[in-house]
Scaffold this motif. Sequence first.
Motif, PDB file in Angstrom:
ATOM      1  N   LEU A   1      28.055  70.070  79.032  1.00  0.00           N
ATOM      2  CA  LEU A   1      29.215  70.859  79.452  1.00  0.00           C
ATOM      3  C   LEU A   1      30.523  70.141  79.173  1.00  0.00           C
ATOM      4  N   HIS A  38      26.133  77.102  85.903  1.00  0.00           N
ATOM      5  CA  HIS A  38      26.458  77.322  84.495  1.00  0.00           C
ATOM      6  C   HIS A  38      25.363  76.740  83.593  1.00  0.00           C
ATOM      7  N   GLU A  39      24.958  75.519  83.890  1.00  0.00           N
ATOM      8  CA  GLU A  39      23.919  74.885  83.061  1.00  0.00           C
ATOM      9  C   GLU A  39      22.582  75.612  83.209  1.00  0.00           C
ATOM     10  N   HIS A  44      22.459  78.615  80.987  1.00  0.00           N
ATOM     11  CA  HIS A  44      22.136  78.298  79.589  1.00  0.00           C
ATOM     12  C   HIS A  44      20.620  78.282  79.384  1.00  0.00           C
ATOM     13  N   GLU A  58      28.927  80.057  75.974  1.00  0.00           N
ATOM     14  CA  GLU A  58      29.663  79.468  77.102  1.00  0.00           C
ATOM     15  C   GLU A  58      30.177  80.564  78.044  1.00  0.00           C
TER      16      GLU A  58
END
Length: 233
Positions: A35, A14-15, A18, A62
Amino acid sequence: MTKTDFTLEFVTLHERAHVELGHFSILAGVPTFNLVSKSGQSQIQEPNLPRELWDKVERCLELQADHEALEEILGNMDAVDWTKLRAIIYSITSVMVAIEKIDSQNPNPSETHPKAATRVFQLLGHVNDMWSVAASLSGSALPKREIIQAFSEAVILPTYFDAIELAKSTNATSFLDDLGDPEVFFADIMNAKLGHWRQLKTVGAREWADLKNANEQILPLVYKYQAENSTSM
Ligand SMILES: [Zn+2]
């Protein structure tokens, strides 16, 4: 792998999403991409973005990061053990619920994360589509309907009820309310897939649709970033 490993893997993916999607350049203002906890208002750098979208940008990013991470971690339904898949989904759900709990304890509630129910709605919507991706790739001998039925019974339905159990055991009452009853939740999944957004009933599905509309206007910023930062080999 343990559930903790899946949790870490999801957070890492997820990071990374980004960063790769240029979210840092789309949003200025720190700390935006922590997060777990966020504080302060972000400064939107892009003057072209309509003002009414500003408070939705971070939540859209997100969902974008979640989406990228989900594609990578969930993979192909044919290629992954279904029991393992269920454990992965449970781990991801637990991250989302934990973040909502932390956010709710913030004295300055921010609009930086979508509701956990919204993120889980996108998650299970993705899982619900995995069979169609697999079917198009594999040309399996089993009748498609049987595969879907088996996958639904082994993965899709249990993961919804896993989320309910998780919510109950952690007293995540707002998440429980936002997620909705199973009939309504799965009707929303189907209506979202069909584009019947006005018929969506659960809180999570409605926020998802609202952000999906906003995201259409935010995506050009991602494409612009990627065009500017693509390197020729
Ligand atoms: Zn994030």
